[in-house]
Design a protein around this motif. Structure first.
Motif, short mmCIF file in Angstrom:
data_model
loop_
_atom_site.label_atom_id
_atom_site.label_comp_id
_atom_site.label_asym_id
_atom_site.label_seq_id
_atom_site.Cartn_x
_atom_site.Cartn_y
_atom_site.Cartn_z
N GLN A 201 -4.94 9.12 -3.08
CA GLN A 201 -5.59 8.66 -2.54
C GLN A 201 -5.91 7.98 -1.10
O GLN A 201 -5.38 6.81 -0.81
CB GLN A 201 -4.85 7.25 -3.25
N TYR B 167 -5.63 -1.62 -5.37
CA TYR B 167 -3.97 -2.44 -5.38
C TYR B 167 -3.87 -3.62 -6.06
O TYR B 167 -4.99 -4.75 -5.46
CB TYR B 167 -3.29 -2.64 -3.99
N PHE C 174 0.61 -0.64 -0.27
CA PHE C 174 0.30 -0.08 0.01
C PHE C 174 0.59 1.46 0.03
O PHE C 174 2.04 1.23 0.30
CB PHE C 174 -1.09 0.35 1.17
N GLN D 245 -7.91 2.93 0.30
CA GLN D 245 -6.90 1.95 -1.03
C GLN D 245 -7.48 0.30 -0.83
O GLN D 245 -7.37 0.11 0.76
CB GLN D 245 -5.46 2.13 -0.24
#
Length: 756
Positions: free
Chosen positions: A272, A369, A207, A275
């Motif tokens: 962002q 992700y 992340f 996430q």
């Protein structure tokens, strides 16, 4: 908290659908008055209301009557919470043994059993503090070195307002954990469960833990294209190499969208704030996928492309977000609230969509992700019934959120405004409106600072995408042999049918009239038909706010339709159905949705009778019909008289099922207005409307083969056939009846068996 274990154990704070038998009490008068005081007051108020209405109507004071009725309607509305944000007092931790503890990085999990191996590994993750939230199922001697554990009693002592709204046996108690973490210095919160292992044991490897400063990754991110204005949601699993897998919370009508992006755009990193990680092993999938794509008892072990680039979502496009593999940054901490009035399997998904919409107001976005955790499939029961709020509402929700706007000036005011609007639309209940107010006040009370609004870009025309802005990425097509099928670019037969039905009727509104005890069947009807239609509007003799059931009287049900037409003005059409008639939607695919449908070729349903020497009721109905016909504009009147050329005959149709396309909605409403206060019965009015709007020879014949019996067999299930469009009568008045119905309908839709 494992997804499969989000059970529906009865909550002592929730109302039961079953009646209990009162215990016997002494019947002396004073005791009786004391015990029934509330009922006596309610009856007196009702009597006063009736008397007032009677007086106003007979006094002819129309203005006063309208005012009185408007006030009565206002009382039924959801109350908007009034909050003085400046008067919220600070809540300090004075009770827990961790009062002085501070950490910027927290992992919040819900625990119902002794520490799992995965949780023991999370505790060892350097730089992160694990916070475990207990519930009523958590062992009393729960302990894990390195973790902070909050029992029910400790949660209650913290002084948070949200505690009053939380069920005792649910993972949504994590809301207390989020507040505790923020109170103790949190800047990042990893929302996790106790069955996922972080790959390589390092969240920072996967992340973007830091968004600002020297350690932040200053990079440009791939972003989904906003070129298609009609796209409101995407399946991120396609981007990461699994085209035949879809996440929990993706509308079923979008499951078949398996093609990769024609092109991507780009966005600068740093905003962002939410996430979402992908999970290898058992990803976040719904029960429809779990039950239909598994080969025997073999555990899922699905792998995604770890080399695919992370991808952002632009404003106007959403993605399902869950509560067990998601990193939140401080500017989005308000989006951690887990709603309490919806099913547990829907709570985090609805939170995710709700949060994404508000995220645009602060200039933030969601990024998905590559694989960040590995979750193990324990081959356990998957609660389909707990997903009803997803399959019924989520497609409509995304469209609603994208179009929603607010004129409020503060962030928290906008958040509360959206929660209120979602309750009005039936996505959750008034309880979550109050819960939102409590949550926002608690955030202020623990020292959270509201992010600055940056909504100046919202509502502006989207910038055109030039050739230089387009970026290409071709996802891998990873093998899916673990699903029991080879990857062919399509989903299996049953899911394919469901998608086809949903695409056909996904913009058709079903108006269902329930004759029986709606509190026993409303949710079941929505679960059955809501999978197929845009939405299911339920009418019944009695209004039920909690079940979102509107009041309507069957003998003049058509008079309630214009209001529904107006509420769903963009719908492709409206299908009316009584609950004693079963709709086999799989046999309606060939019907023309631009034409009228009705049972005009079913002799038991549609008849023409002579009113001469017949009952007074028929004569009265015929007289009112002639009055309406005389007021019709020429095109209606000509069409009507082409079919009924005898003033002494009257058309009757049972009208248990009929369809009105969008192109004829204005005509239908105009005819209803012509009826006005005349008490023309539904079975007289509807056929009159239909032949006035169009010639019967132009009606679509889809309902011509309907099974219709005036005197059904004793065992009505023997009447049923999966090969016809509809069956009448087949009565469903209890959960047991519903289970029987589902089992016989499964001949046409095998996936229905997952409902029972």
């Amino acid at each position: 908290m494992k997804v499969q274990d989000r059970s529906s154990i009865p909550n002592p704070n929730q109302k039961s659908h079953f009646r209990t038998t009162p215990t016997t009490k002494n019947l002396d008068f004073s005791a009786w008055v004391s015990d029934n005081l509330c009922k006596i007051v309610a009856i007196l108020l009702l009597a006063v209301t009736v008397a007032a209405l009677f007086f106003l109507r007979n006094a002819g004071d129309t203005a006063a009557l309208i005012c009185f009725q408007n006030q009565a309607r206002d009382l039924e509305k959801i109350e908007f919470p009034r909050v003085n944000w400046d008067s919220v007092t600070r809540i300090s931790d004075r009770t827990s043994k961790f009062a002085s503890f501070r950490s910027e990085r927290w992992i919040v999990v819900s625990v119902s059993s002794y520490p799992s191996d995965s949780l023991k590994k999370l505790v060892k993750m350097k730089g992160w503090q694990v916070l475990a939230i207990g519930d009523s199922k958590t062992p009393s001697d729960w302990v894990l070195k390195g973790a902070i554990y909050l029992s029910l009693e400790e949660q209650a002592s913290l002084g948070f307002r949200v505690v009053d709204y939380l069920p005792y046996d649910s993972y949504v108690r994590k809301s207390v954990g989020y507040l505790f973490a923020i109170q103790h210095g949190a800047k990042k919160i990893f929302d996790a469960d106790d069955r996922g292992e972080v790959i390589d044991g390092d969240l920072g490897k996967h992340f973007d833990v830091e968004l600002v400063g020297q350690t932040a990754r200053q990079e440009v991110l791939f972003q989904y294209s906003h070129d298609n204005p009609n796209r409101t949601v995407v399946n991120p699993y396609v981007h990461f190499g699994q085209r035949s897998v879809w996440p929990r919370g993706l509308p079923l009508e979008n499951v078949g969208e398996i093609g990769h992006e024609e092109f991507y755009t780009q966005v600068f990193g740093g905003q962002q704030f939410i996430q979402q990680g992908i999970s290898n092993g058992l990803p976040d999938v719904d029960s429809v996928f779990y039950f239909t794509r598994k080969s025997g008892l073999e555990a899922f072990d699905i792998r995604f492309d770890e080399h695919a680039p992370k991808v952002a979502l632009p404003q106007g496009v959403m993605v399902p977000v869950n509560s067990f593999n998601t990193l939140y940054h401080s500017p989005a901490f308000w989006a951690l609230m887990l709603p309490v009035s919806v099913s547990t399997m829907a709570s985090d998904v609805l939170r995710g969509y709700w949060g994404q919409r508000i995220l645009w107001e602060v200039g933030g976005y969601v990024v998905v992700y590559p694989p960040t955790v590995h979750r193990y499939d324990r081959v356990e029961a998957y609660p389909f019934s707990e997903e009803k709020d997803l399959h019924v509402n989520v497609g409509r929700l995304t469209k609603f959120l994208v179009s929603w706007k607010s004129d409020k000036h503060g962030l928290f005011e906008k958040i509360l405004d959206l929660s209120y609007a979602m309750a009005e639309e039936g996505f959750w209940t008034e309880k979550d409106v109050k819960f939102t107010a409590a949550w926002l006040q608690d955030l202020l009370a623990v020292g959270y600072q509201q992010p600055r609004l940056m909504s100046s870009e919202l509502g502006r025309p989207r910038a055109s995408i030039g050739h230089g802005d387009q970026r290409e990425f071709i996802p891998q097509k990873l093998p899916s042999v673990h699903l029991g099928v080879e990857e062919t670019g399509t989903v299996n037969y049953e899911i394919g049918n469901l998608i086809r039905w949903r695409k056909t009727f996904g913009n058709v509104v079903l108006v269902l009239y329930c004759n029986g005890p709606v509190e026993r069947t409303a949710l079941e009807w929505r679960l059955l038909y809501g999978r197929i239609f845009r939405t299911v509007v339920i009418l019944s003799e009695k209004k039920d706010i909690e079940l979102v059931v509107e009041e309507g009287h069957l003998d003049q049900a058509y008079k309630y339709l214009p209001k529904i037409f107006d509420q769903f003005s963009s719908a492709e059409g409206f299908l009316f159905l009584q609950d004693n008639t079963i709709l086999n939607y799989w046999n309606l695919l060939q019907a023309d949705k631009t034409k009228l449908w009705i049972t005009n070729k079913v002799s038991e349903s549609w008849t023409s009778v002579l009113t001469k020497d017949n009952s007074d009721w028929l004569s009265q109905q015929a007289s009112m019909v002639q009055k309406v016909v005389s007021m019709m504009p020429a095109h209606f009147q000509v069409s009507y008289k082409e079919t009924v050329n005898n003033d002494k005959s009257l058309l009757l149709c049972s009208s248990e099922v009929f369809y009105v396309p969008q192109r004829l909605i204005s005509d239908f409403v105009e005819l209803v207005n012509l009826v006005g206060n005349l008490e023309i019965h539904q079975k007289v009015a509807v056929p009159m409307f239909f032949i006035s709007m169009d010639s019967p020879q132009n009606f679509d014949p889809v309902l011509d083969t309907t099974i219709y019996k005036q005197n059904p067999p004793i065992n009505s299930s023997t009447l049923y056939s999966a090969k016809v469009p509809a069956v009448h009568p087949l009565n469903v008045s209890s959960e047991q009846d519903f289970v029987k119905l589902i089992r016989i309908m499964a001949e046409g839709d095998p996936l229905l068996l997952e409902l029972v």
